[in-house]
Design an enzyme around this catalytic site. Structure first.
Site, PDB file in Angstrom:
ATOM      1  N   LYS A   1       0.812  -1.216   0.000  1.00  0.00           N
ATOM      2  CA  LYS A   1       0.000   0.000   0.000  1.00  0.00           C
ATOM      3  C   LYS A   1       0.848   1.270   0.000  1.00  0.00           C
ATOM      4  O   LYS A   1       0.345   2.347  -0.300  1.00  0.00           O
ATOM      5  CB  LYS A   1      -0.970   0.004   1.190  1.00  0.00           C
ATOM      6  CG  LYS A   1      -2.054  -1.049   1.014  1.00  0.00           C
ATOM      7  CD  LYS A   1      -3.261  -0.822   1.899  1.00  0.00           C
ATOM      8  CE  LYS A   1      -4.334  -1.833   1.519  1.00  0.00           C
ATOM      9  NZ  LYS A   1      -5.542  -1.764   2.286  1.00  0.00           N
TER      10      LYS A   1
ATOM     11  N   LYS B   1      -5.853  -9.926  -5.262  1.00  0.00           N
ATOM     12  CA  LYS B   1      -7.041 -10.115  -4.425  1.00  0.00           C
ATOM     13  C   LYS B   1      -8.119  -9.080  -4.760  1.00  0.00           C
ATOM     14  O   LYS B   1      -7.815  -7.916  -5.002  1.00  0.00           O
ATOM     15  CB  LYS B   1      -6.581  -9.967  -2.974  1.00  0.00           C
ATOM     16  CG  LYS B   1      -7.633  -9.679  -1.952  1.00  0.00           C
ATOM     17  CD  LYS B   1      -6.981  -9.559  -0.596  1.00  0.00           C
ATOM     18  CE  LYS B   1      -7.098  -8.130  -0.047  1.00  0.00           C
ATOM     19  NZ  LYS B   1      -8.404  -7.837   0.536  1.00  0.00           N
TER      20      LYS B   1
ATOM     21  N   LYS C   1     -11.891  -3.732  -1.898  1.00  0.00           N
ATOM     22  CA  LYS C   1     -12.828  -2.625  -2.011  1.00  0.00           C
ATOM     23  C   LYS C   1     -12.129  -1.310  -2.295  1.00  0.00           C
ATOM     24  O   LYS C   1     -12.775  -0.351  -2.681  1.00  0.00           O
ATOM     25  CB  LYS C   1     -13.696  -2.526  -0.747  1.00  0.00           C
ATOM     26  CG  LYS C   1     -12.965  -2.262   0.545  1.00  0.00           C
ATOM     27  CD  LYS C   1     -13.981  -2.087   1.679  1.00  0.00           C
ATOM     28  CE  LYS C   1     -13.733  -2.998   2.837  1.00  0.00           C
ATOM     29  NZ  LYS C   1     -12.528  -2.691   3.612  1.00  0.00           N
TER      30      LYS C   1
HETATM   31  P1  ATP Z   1      -8.980  -2.768   1.651  1.00  0.00           P
HETATM   32  O1  ATP Z   1      -8.634  -2.868   0.209  1.00  0.00           O
HETATM   33  O2  ATP Z   1      -9.424  -1.408   2.058  1.00  0.00           O
HETATM   34  O3  ATP Z   1      -7.948  -3.368   2.555  1.00  0.00           O
HETATM   35  P2  ATP Z   1     -10.508  -5.203   1.858  1.00  0.00           P
HETATM   36  O4  ATP Z   1     -11.537  -5.530   0.826  1.00  0.00           O
HETATM   37  O5  ATP Z   1      -9.226  -5.933   1.851  1.00  0.00           O
HETATM   38  O6  ATP Z   1     -10.309  -3.649   1.803  1.00  0.00           O
HETATM   39  P3  ATP Z   1     -10.681  -5.430   4.722  1.00  0.00           P
HETATM   40  O7  ATP Z   1     -11.532  -4.541   5.532  1.00  0.00           O
HETATM   41  O8  ATP Z   1      -9.215  -5.197   4.699  1.00  0.00           O
HETATM   42  O9  ATP Z   1     -11.240  -5.398   3.240  1.00  0.00           O
HETATM   43  O10 ATP Z   1     -10.953  -6.935   5.119  1.00  0.00           O
HETATM   44  C1  ATP Z   1     -12.094  -7.360   5.801  1.00  0.00           C
HETATM   45  C2  ATP Z   1     -12.186  -8.859   5.804  1.00  0.00           C
HETATM   46  O11 ATP Z   1     -12.503  -9.337   4.505  1.00  0.00           O
HETATM   47  C3  ATP Z   1     -10.909  -9.591   6.229  1.00  0.00           C
HETATM   48  O12 ATP Z   1     -11.258 -10.714   7.018  1.00  0.00           O
HETATM   49  C4  ATP Z   1     -10.322 -10.036   4.923  1.00  0.00           C
HETATM   50  O13 ATP Z   1      -9.519 -11.175   5.070  1.00  0.00           O
HETATM   51  C5  ATP Z   1     -11.565 -10.328   4.118  1.00  0.00           C
HETATM   52  N1  ATP Z   1     -11.311 -10.150   2.704  1.00  0.00           N
HETATM   53  C6  ATP Z   1     -11.049  -8.995   2.078  1.00  0.00           C
HETATM   54  N2  ATP Z   1     -10.881  -9.187   0.772  1.00  0.00           N
HETATM   55  C7  ATP Z   1     -11.032 -10.522   0.564  1.00  0.00           C
HETATM   56  C8  ATP Z   1     -10.971 -11.347  -0.600  1.00  0.00           C
HETATM   57  N3  ATP Z   1     -10.712 -10.852  -1.790  1.00  0.00           N
HETATM   58  N4  ATP Z   1     -11.193 -12.668  -0.451  1.00  0.00           N
HETATM   59  C9  ATP Z   1     -11.478 -13.176   0.757  1.00  0.00           C
HETATM   60  N5  ATP Z   1     -11.540 -12.460   1.887  1.00  0.00           N
HETATM   61  C10 ATP Z   1     -11.317 -11.140   1.795  1.00  0.00           C
HETATM   62 MG    MG Z   2      -7.627  -5.365   3.336  1.00  0.00          MG
END
Ligand code: ATP
Ligand code: MG
Length: 333
Positions: free
Chosen positions: A115, A198, A201
């Site tokens: 990041k 991955k 969001k």
């Molecule tokens: P950011 O990009 O802002 O980090 P994010 O989509 O990774 O957003 P987080 O809030 O970091 O979301 O993660 C919340 C939960 O969702 C965590 O338990 C993470 O492991 C899970 N998660 C996030 N993205 C994925 C994915 N692509 N596949 C499976 N689990 C996910």
């Molecule tokens: Mg994340």
């Protein structure tokens, strides 16, 4: 409440609209855990602000995330559901733990490295660097036994374990050392446009992710445009990351095994397969979307839920915090 139940803690950042990755990798699994475990599910607003947020959007989204948890089947009666900033012990514990963490170990976190890659050293927020320590506090305050995380969070959990063990050694046993709990399927959903990355969001290209609240026609369009390959066979193989990802999604939603999916689409190319993946997603998400709408139209009810959650969470978290303060040598009052 059954005293012997194991404790689970997990949260999602309201840093963007929640994706299918958040749903299949986290929330859907929580629903299965809530009867067997003593669960704390929170909205990680303090984590969201490691990246600058638009204030009004952060506020709106925090409630939306709570509504999504509930609409997806996470029951406020069975679990402690709260907004992280409503429990000040998280910030306080984070400082106490920061003083027991090392620059070296934080600098090795791959998510921090990713990041901050395109930013100048001076403009990387210190919060982004420190946030794994805040996360360690999130789970240690509730004496979590298990933390359900996607594969992307395993390294942070390892850090939390190291910090807990270090604190326990330095001061005397204080924290339960948590273990990762990784759901069997759907552990990692990949970006639809770039399936070696991955689904996230905070990704810029909206075609790469499906949002939990995306309308059906948007879901269908995004799946139909998902990157596949020229091989033309539905096979679960590392050489076909796009197809593999769509199979993972289909399997996680429908419960079909990879073998069953391969057999069903044998010799058919990708068109029908993609259609079916899209329909499976739409069928799974539509009822959730309906319930979210209902919940967001009654802010009073949501408020009651997060207030009750904060009260329960504050009670447990403060108990651990007081222990930490005492052991470190801070004067009790
Ligand atoms: P950011 O990009 O802002 O980090 P994010 O989509 O990774 O957003 P987080 O809030 O970091 O979301 O993660 C919340 C939960 O969702 C965590 O338990 C993470 O492991 C899970 N998660 C996030 N993205 C994925 C994915 N692509 N596949 C499976 N689990 C996910
Ligand atoms: Mg994340």
């Amino acid at each position: 409440m059954d005293e012997k139940k194991k404790v689970i803690v997990s949260g999602i950042k309201p840093s963007g609209d929640l994706t299918l990755g958040n749903y299949l990798g986290a929330i859907k699994n929580w629903v299965k855990l809530q009867d067997e475990y003593d669960c704390y599910f929170f909205i990680a607003d303090l984590h969201a602000i490691t990246v600058r947020q638009v204030p009004a959007e952060l506020r709106k989204r925090s409630l939306e995330v709570l509504a999504i948890y509930i609409a997806a089947g996470v029951d406020p009666e069975k679990n402690t559901m709260f907004i992280q900033s409503h429990v000040p012990a998280h910030c306080e514990a984070s400082w106490l733990l920061t003083c027991n963490s090392y620059m070296g170990e934080l600098g090795r976190m791959t998510q921090y490295k990713d990041k901050s890659k395109n930013k100048e050293g001076d403009s990387i927020s210190a919060g982004l660097f420190n946030y794994p320590v805040l996360m360690a506090g999130d789970v240690l305050l509730y004496q979590a036994d298990l933390v359900p995380v996607g594969v992307d969070q395993v390294q942070h959990l390892e850090l939390a374990r190291n910090i807990a063990e270090r604190f326990n050694r330095a001061y005397s046993p204080t924290f339960t050392v948590p273990n990762a709990y990784i759901g069997k399927a759907g552990a990692k959903i990949m970006d639809l446009q770039n399936p070696t990355k991955k689904m996230s969001k905070s990704e810029e290209n909206p075609n790469g992710y499906i949002l939990i609240l995306d309308p059906p026609e948007v879901i269908r369009r995004k799946v139909s445009r998902a990157v596949t390959d020229s091989i033309g066979e539905v096979r679960f193989s590392d050489d076909q990351p796009g197809v593999k990802n769509l199979m993972t999604i289909l399997s996680t939603i429908t419960g079909m095994t990879m073998e069953e999916i391969e057999a069903k689409y044998e010799g058919q190319g990708y068109a029908q397969f993609k259609k079916d993946v899209a329909e499976a997603i739409v069928e799974e998400l539509e009822p959730i979307q309906e319930k979210v709408k209902g919940l967001l139209s009654d802010k009073k009810q949501l408020e009651e839920i997060y207030k009750a959650g904060a009260e329960k969470a504050n009670y447990i978290a403060t108990k651990t915090l007081r222990k930490m303060q005492k052991k470190i040598g801070l004067v009790q009052y």
